[in-house]
Design an enzyme around this catalytic site. Structure first.
Site, short mmCIF file in Angstrom:
data_model
loop_
_atom_site.label_atom_id
_atom_site.label_comp_id
_atom_site.label_asym_id
_atom_site.label_seq_id
_atom_site.Cartn_x
_atom_site.Cartn_y
_atom_site.Cartn_z
N GLY A 227 18.19 -36.57 2.20
CA GLY A 227 18.31 -37.94 1.72
C GLY A 227 17.10 -38.78 2.08
N CYS B 68 -0.73 0.15 7.54
CA CYS B 68 -1.09 0.57 6.18
C CYS B 68 -2.51 1.13 6.12
CB CYS B 68 -0.96 -0.62 5.22
SG CYS B 68 0.75 -1.11 4.92
N GLU C 102 0.82 -1.21 0.00
CA GLU C 102 0.00 0.00 0.00
C GLU C 102 0.86 1.26 0.00
OE1 GLU C 102 -2.26 -3.13 2.51
OE2 GLU C 102 -0.19 -2.59 2.00
N TRP D 157 25.13 -35.86 -11.42
CA TRP D 157 23.77 -35.30 -11.33
C TRP D 157 22.81 -36.23 -12.05
CZ3 TRP D 157 23.51 -31.44 -8.03
CH2 TRP D 157 24.62 -30.66 -7.83
N GLU E 22 15.72 -30.44 1.10
CA GLU E 22 16.56 -31.18 0.15
C GLU E 22 17.41 -32.13 0.98
OE1 GLU E 22 18.61 -29.26 -3.01
OE2 GLU E 22 17.15 -27.63 -3.20
N SER F 196 21.56 -34.88 14.72
CA SER F 196 21.30 -35.35 16.09
C SER F 196 22.56 -35.39 16.95
CB SER F 196 20.66 -36.74 16.06
OG SER F 196 19.37 -36.69 15.50
#
Length: 370
Positions: A300, A91, A56, A177, A298, A229
């Site tokens: 395993g 606002c 705004e 990759w 991302e 951990s």
């Protein structure tokens, strides 16, 4: 049925709001436009970076720069104007002071500090308020903000790159990759829109990723988060080379390791569960407390499986390469299930070609109901 003027306005507004996707965090992505009684566009803007102007204010500034008076104009905005003093002023007060006659907003702000109070302030000032156009689109664009405000947990998106037969790494650990350069760049774009990128210690030790945004332009880097951990993250890990904070969640205290990691910019938080692992549910609550709206995972197979088993994933971002790799690590290690009825039910949102690969976005059934 022909589109109404408001519907056309809100199409433009959503385009504006999307400009804030990679910069607004932890604020919502909002677009605003100011329109005269004759339909002339007076000013427009979108949310800026945290502590910067909201949509705004940007629209009001745009109108002023263009030399337009907004007295008696209508403000179209994709979220209820805020009514509290946070990093910036309210606002709704700015719209009132500017002489706005009417506000058309897509949806109420789920923030308890606002949540209808902005609309109430506007109406009390004699401003007409209409709510509804573009509500679904605005909420979808701000799924992370709504999740954090309503569920007190981030919207969690799990990214997986795999072969067509579901392998994310060979038996010997090789994974770089599997998918194409185009898919990797697209994955970085999804990192860029997230508030934080999370991985596990297994990925840190095996792949030594940076987990920053490099393949697309971005105005800011997401936070990096490691589930570790036993505090095995080496201080020389590449994840520290991108700069900026790294948050590590552990299940044990080790003063010497914590000091070494702190010198690399890491903050260690100990959140053990009853089994000596990181309490993943408590971690999500803590990430929400740290104002993480969208969390990009991302990791395993093992951590993926743990997050799925804990019911913490909202959405999957899958890149499938047109190749078969045979035995190796699967997408997620959980189960075994005893019946088909125990399956995690998903709903496809989209399927698109990205380079040579297939990108599938699938949402956990029921997540849109929170």
């Amino acid at each position: 049925m022909p589109e109404t003027e408001d519907e056309n306005f809100f199409k433009f507004l959503m385009t504006l709001a999307k400009e804030a996707v990679c910069i607004a965090s932890p604020n919502p992505r909002v677009g605003c436009m100011l329109v005269a009684a004759d339909g002339k566009l007076l000013g427009a803007g979108h949310t800026q970076q945290a502590s910067g102007p909201h949509a705004e204010i940007m629209a009001l500034r745009d109108a002023a720069t263009l030399g337009h008076s907004v007295q008696g104009a209508t403000a179209y905005v994709t979220l209820e104007p805020c009514s509290h003093h946070g990093r910036t002023g309210p606002c709704c007060d700015a719209l009132i002071a500017a002489g706005i006659k009417k506000v058309v907003a897509s949806i109420a702000d789920p923030n308890p500090l606002v949540s209808g109070q902005g609309f109430a302030r506007l109406r009390a000032a004699g401003i007409e308020v209409q709510v509804g156009p573009g509500a679904a689109e605005s909420r979808e664009l701000n799924s992370g903000f709504f999740s954090r405000m309503i569920r007190k947990t981030p919207w969690v998106r799990m990214k997986i790159a795999a072969s067509l037969d579901g392998t994310i790494a060979l038996v010997n650990g090789q994974s770089q990759w599997i998918t194409s350069p185009e898919a990797r760049a697209d994955g970085h774009a999804w990192r860029a829109r997230s508030c934080a990128v999370l991985t596990g210690i297994g990925t840190v030790l095996q792949d030594n990723p940076r987990l920053d945004v490099r393949l697309v332009e971005t105005a800011r880097q997401p936070y990096r988060v490691i589930v570790d951990s036993r505090l095995q993250t080496p201080p020389e890990a590449a994840i520290f080379k991108a700069g900026g904070p790294v948050w590590i969640y552990s299940a044990t205290h080790d003063a010497a390791k914590e000091i070494a990691l702190a010198t690399m910019g890491a903050t260690v938080t100990c959140l053990p569960d009853a089994h000596g692992k990181v309490d993943l549910v408590a971690m999500m609550t803590d990430l929400a407390r740290r104002e993480i709206n969208e969390l990009h995972v991302e990791a395993g197979s093992k951590l993926n499986g743990s997050l799925i088993s804990a019911g913490l994933i909202d959405e999957f971002l899958l890149y499938l390469a047109p190749k078969l790799l045979g035995p190796g690590s699967g997408m997620a290690s959980f189960g075994p299930l005893q019946a088909l009825s125990e399956a995690l039910e998903l709903q496809y949102q989209s399927a698109d070609r990205v380079g040579a690969d297939l990108r599938i976005i699938a949402r956990v059934v029921g997540r849109e109901q929170f």
